[in-house]
Motif scaffolding. Structure first.
Motif, PDB file in Angstrom:
ATOM      1  N   UNK A 147       0.820  -1.234   0.000  1.00 28.61           N
ATOM      2  CA  UNK A 147       0.000   0.000   0.000  1.00 28.61           C
ATOM      3  C   UNK A 147       0.845   1.272   0.000  1.00 28.61           C
ATOM      4  N   UNK A 148       1.945   1.272   0.741  1.00 28.93           N
ATOM      5  CA  UNK A 148       2.791   2.466   0.783  1.00 28.93           C
ATOM      6  C   UNK A 148       3.493   2.682  -0.550  1.00 28.93           C
ATOM      7  N   UNK A 149       4.000   1.601  -1.124  1.00 24.96           N
ATOM      8  CA  UNK A 149       4.751   1.704  -2.375  1.00 24.96           C
ATOM      9  C   UNK A 149       3.866   2.155  -3.527  1.00 24.96           C
ATOM     10  N   UNK A 150       2.668   1.597  -3.640  1.00 26.40           N
ATOM     11  CA  UNK A 150       1.813   1.923  -4.782  1.00 26.40           C
ATOM     12  C   UNK A 150       1.310   3.357  -4.710  1.00 26.40           C
ATOM     13  N   UNK A 151       1.152   3.888  -3.505  1.00 27.15           N
ATOM     14  CA  UNK A 151       0.733   5.291  -3.389  1.00 27.15           C
ATOM     15  C   UNK A 151       1.909   6.249  -3.597  1.00 27.15           C
ATOM     16  N   UNK A 152       3.120   5.740  -3.452  1.00 31.49           N
ATOM     17  CA  UNK A 152       4.315   6.569  -3.599  1.00 31.49           C
ATOM     18  C   UNK A 152       4.776   6.664  -5.055  1.00 31.49           C
ATOM     19  N   UNK A 153       4.898   5.501  -5.729  1.00 33.44           N
ATOM     20  CA  UNK A 153       5.433   5.494  -7.092  1.00 33.44           C
ATOM     21  C   UNK A 153       4.984   4.231  -7.820  1.00 33.44           C
ATOM     22  N   UNK A 154       4.301   4.410  -8.949  1.00 31.44           N
ATOM     23  CA  UNK A 154       3.854   3.238  -9.697  1.00 31.44           C
ATOM     24  C   UNK A 154       5.030   2.469 -10.296  1.00 31.44           C
ATOM     25  N   UNK A 155       6.056   3.108 -10.877  1.00 30.22           N
ATOM     26  CA  UNK A 155       7.208   2.335 -11.375  1.00 30.22           C
ATOM     27  C   UNK A 155       7.868   1.489 -10.292  1.00 30.22           C
ATOM     28  N   UNK A 156       7.983   2.033  -9.076  1.00 36.30           N
ATOM     29  CA  UNK A 156       8.553   1.245  -7.981  1.00 36.30           C
ATOM     30  C   UNK A 156       7.624   0.088  -7.619  1.00 36.30           C
ATOM     31  N   UNK A 157       6.316   0.330  -7.720  1.00 37.66           N
ATOM     32  CA  UNK A 157       5.353  -0.743  -7.468  1.00 37.66           C
ATOM     33  C   UNK A 157       5.526  -1.886  -8.469  1.00 37.66           C
ATOM     34  N   UNK A 158       5.777  -1.572  -9.724  1.00 36.50           N
ATOM     35  CA  UNK A 158       6.009  -2.610 -10.731  1.00 36.50           C
ATOM     36  C   UNK A 158       7.250  -3.427 -10.371  1.00 36.50           C
ATOM     37  N   UNK A 159       8.299  -2.746  -9.928  1.00 35.96           N
ATOM     38  CA  UNK A 159       9.508  -3.452  -9.489  1.00 35.96           C
ATOM     39  C   UNK A 159       9.190  -4.360  -8.303  1.00 35.96           C
ATOM     40  N   UNK A 160       8.385  -3.845  -7.370  1.00 30.79           N
ATOM     41  CA  UNK A 160       7.975  -4.663  -6.217  1.00 30.79           C
ATOM     42  C   UNK A 160       7.231  -5.916  -6.675  1.00 30.79           C
ATOM     43  N   UNK A 161       6.355  -5.758  -7.672  1.00 27.06           N
ATOM     44  CA  UNK A 161       5.604  -6.916  -8.178  1.00 27.06           C
ATOM     45  C   UNK A 161       6.536  -7.945  -8.828  1.00 27.06           C
ATOM     46  N   UNK A 162       7.571  -7.467  -9.486  1.00 26.94           N
ATOM     47  CA  UNK A 162       8.548  -8.385 -10.075  1.00 26.94           C
ATOM     48  C   UNK A 162       9.240  -9.191  -8.979  1.00 26.94           C
ATOM     49  N   UNK A 163       9.623  -8.519  -7.897  1.00 27.88           N
ATOM     50  CA  UNK A 163      10.259  -9.224  -6.785  1.00 27.88           C
ATOM     51  C   UNK A 163       9.278 -10.177  -6.103  1.00 27.88           C
ATOM     52  N   UNK A 164       8.006  -9.807  -6.045  1.00 32.75           N
ATOM     53  CA  UNK A 164       7.006 -10.737  -5.524  1.00 32.75           C
ATOM     54  C   UNK A 164       6.928 -11.977  -6.408  1.00 32.75           C
ATOM     55  N   UNK A 165       7.049 -11.779  -7.719  1.00 35.09           N
ATOM     56  CA  UNK A 165       7.046 -12.920  -8.629  1.00 35.09           C
ATOM     57  C   UNK A 165       8.197 -13.871  -8.368  1.00 35.09           C
ATOM     58  N   UNK A 166       9.336 -13.328  -7.930  1.00 36.66           N
ATOM     59  CA  UNK A 166      10.473 -14.186  -7.597  1.00 36.66           C
ATOM     60  C   UNK A 166      10.111 -15.136  -6.456  1.00 36.66           C
ATOM     61  N   UNK A 167       9.351 -14.655  -5.473  1.00 33.12           N
ATOM     62  CA  UNK A 167       8.932 -15.527  -4.376  1.00 33.12           C
ATOM     63  C   UNK A 167       7.935 -16.577  -4.855  1.00 33.12           C
ATOM     64  N   UNK A 168       7.284 -16.307  -5.971  1.00 29.40           N
ATOM     65  CA  UNK A 168       6.311 -17.252  -6.533  1.00 29.40           C
ATOM     66  C   UNK A 168       6.978 -18.337  -7.366  1.00 29.40           C
ATOM     67  N   UNK A 169       8.243 -18.114  -7.742  1.00 26.30           N
ATOM     68  CA  UNK A 169       8.895 -18.951  -8.756  1.00 26.30           C
ATOM     69  C   UNK A 169       9.155 -20.373  -8.309  1.00 26.30           C
TER      70      UNK A 169
END
Length: 516
Positions: A147-169
């Protein structure tokens, strides 16, 4: 004599003369491990798809405190700061454009695809226990700060989602490791069906709970709740799980013999050799499994993401009805999946190969037939009948746990974690492709547009099932066979294959194995 018999550097068990462990969980410790693994994998996935569930509330501009002022003004949507820093997090909204919508959903799958091979190599080197514990910690932190990241910066949120995908791998790889290490030979079907249900289990919890929580408490609490649950399960996994059943403090001698019976050591007594990657990727049987995965997860994408959209846009259900009705096929799928795993291990009158082909055809070909029927049946006559007709092809996928999933483990044996890592790549690729394909084919959500989607589903499911049943096998491939080697139980109990004399691995005080 030592109270322990050393079979290899990683396999140590109590001898008959040793002191039995006090707490044995009544010989069912492997089922506790199975339940923990299922919940842990489910919420690893839920921590990512909870964004999908809260998305509706996040982009609902009508619920913003600025909506009334916006209506009175002549400003465009883009000219209003819906994400005003002065607003509490729960009252902030987002006017995403098409590119942002796609990136928000697809970034997680992209991260998972890129990380599958590195994560599988890390698992092979350090073990599932350490790798998944770190993944759980990372996943917990990332979902809590979303919630903090997405309200701060959408590009950073996309990076966060990529790192979340790593935990899914590593989810499917972990499932393969747990089955290979903890399931008894005659229980692999049950373990496969339970662990493969983590996709549906995550969705069954996340979709309705997240929707209700976002409406009542605010969308940030969806992420906080999933972070709290994932954190608790990560601690439970770290404390209770072991990479080797024989090293678990609660696994008694009798249960370990049941788990290890029939599993083989290599010529050096040190478990599997280096993974034969070239032989695996050139196996037509394994390719049949991987192709079947495409059909299965193409429909799984519909079940998780698009069924509510179809129910609202075509059948005419309210958003609340659509969310609840989506649970019906999911629940039926889980019942079918667990039942299939149970009976696939216990039906002895039919060969394993026949059972696999039968269950896989019920899943993929059965779904194919009903999707074609659905495409030819215009809705509107009866809402109940429309919902039932939509639910049947989704629920039938539960039979796949006794089909291609079991085939992958039976054919690849000790190398099933690598095979399952490729399954992870294909599954994520199918999910990501579906994220772009289906919206492109259904811009207005009309039934005529969905007809094309259902016909594509039907064709893909029929083709992938046909390829699987042509090439399916029920015995280990040559590269997974270790002829003349000791099984773990034979090494511990002292039984020897006729063509080998592994005296180095036998303690005479253990006995000759007659008690198994």
């Amino acid at each position: 004599m030592s109270s322990e018999t050393t079979v290899s550097s990683s396999v140590t068990v109590d001898s008959e003369g040793g002191e039995e462990r006090r707490y044995g969980c009544l010989g069912g410790n492997r089922y506790i491990v199975l339940a923990i693994a299922l919940l842990f994998l489910s919420f690893m996935l839920s921590s990512i798809i909870c964004y999908n569930a809260s998305y509706v509330s996040m982009v609902n501009l009508h619920s913003s405190p600025y909506w009334e002022d916006f209506i009175k003004s002549n400003k465009s949507i883009d000219e209003t700061n819906w994400n005003d820093p002065e607003l509490p997090l729960s009252e902030r909204r987002f006017a995403f454009d098409t590119a942002q919508k796609s990136l928000g959903f697809a970034a997680g799958f992209l991260g998972a695809i890129a990380a599958v091979v590195p994560m599988s190599r890390l698992t092979a080197r350090f073990g599932c226990h350490k790798v998944m514990t770190i993944s759980g910690i990372l996943g917990t932190v990332l979902v809590v700060i979303t919630p903090i990241v997405i309200t701060w910066s959408f590009p950073v949120f996309v990076v966060l989602r990529v790192f979340q995908g790593i935990t899914l791998a590593n989810l499917f790889t972990t499932a393969g490791v747990v089955v290979n290490e903890w399931a008894a030979v005659n229980e692999k079907g049950l373990f496969i069906s339970v662990l493969s249900a983590h996709v549906e289990m995550g969705a069954v919890f996340t979709m309705p709970v997240s929707g209700a929580l976002a409406t009542s408490a605010g969308w940030p609490w969806v992420f906080y709740l999933h972070g709290a649950i994932l954190g608790a399960l990560t601690i439970l996994w770290a404390l209770y799980y072991r990479d080797r059943a024989v090293k678990h403090p609660f696994v008694q001698r009798k249960e370990w013999r049941k788990i290890s019976f029939g599993k083989r050591l290599n010529q050096n007594g040190k478990g599997p050799n280096e993974t034969p990657y070239r032989k695996i990727v050139s196996s037509i049987v394994i390719w049949g499994v991987w192709i079947a995965v495409i059909g299965n997860f193409l429909v799984s994408q519909f079940s998780i993401s698009y069924a509510p959209i179809y129910l609202r846009g075509v059948i005419g259900c309210t958003p609340t009805e659509a969310g609840l009705l989506t649970l019906i096929p999911m629940a039926c799928l889980l019942v079918i999946k667990f039942s299939t795993g149970f009976f696939s291990d216990r039906i002895k009158s039919i060969s394993d190969l026949t059972k696999m082909k039968m269950f896989n055809s019920c899943a993929l070909l059965g779904s194919s037939i009903f999707f074609i029927i659905l495409a030819c049946s215009s809705p509107g006559g009866s809402k109940v009948l429309d919902v039932i007709l939509l639910s049947i092809p989704m629920a039938l996928l539960g039979f796949s746990s006794g089909g291609y999933s079991k085939c992958a483990v039976m054919v690849s044996g000790q190398y099933s974690p690598f095979v399952m890592s490729i399954v992870q790549i294909i599954a994520c690729s199918s999910l990501m492709a579906g994220s772009f394909l289906v919206p492109a084919l259904t811009p207005t959500d009309s039934f005529s547009e969905w007809q094309r989607v259902f016909m594509i589903y039907g064709a893909v499911l029929a083709i992938t099932n046909t390829i699987f049943i042509v090439f399916a096998r029920a015995e280990p491939a040559k590269w997974a066979q270790q002829k003349g080697d000791l099984t773990l139980a034979e090494a511990v109990m002292g039984s020897e294959p006729k063509d080998t004399k592994p005296a180095d691995y036998i303690d005479p005080e253990v006995g000759n194995g007659s008690s198994i």
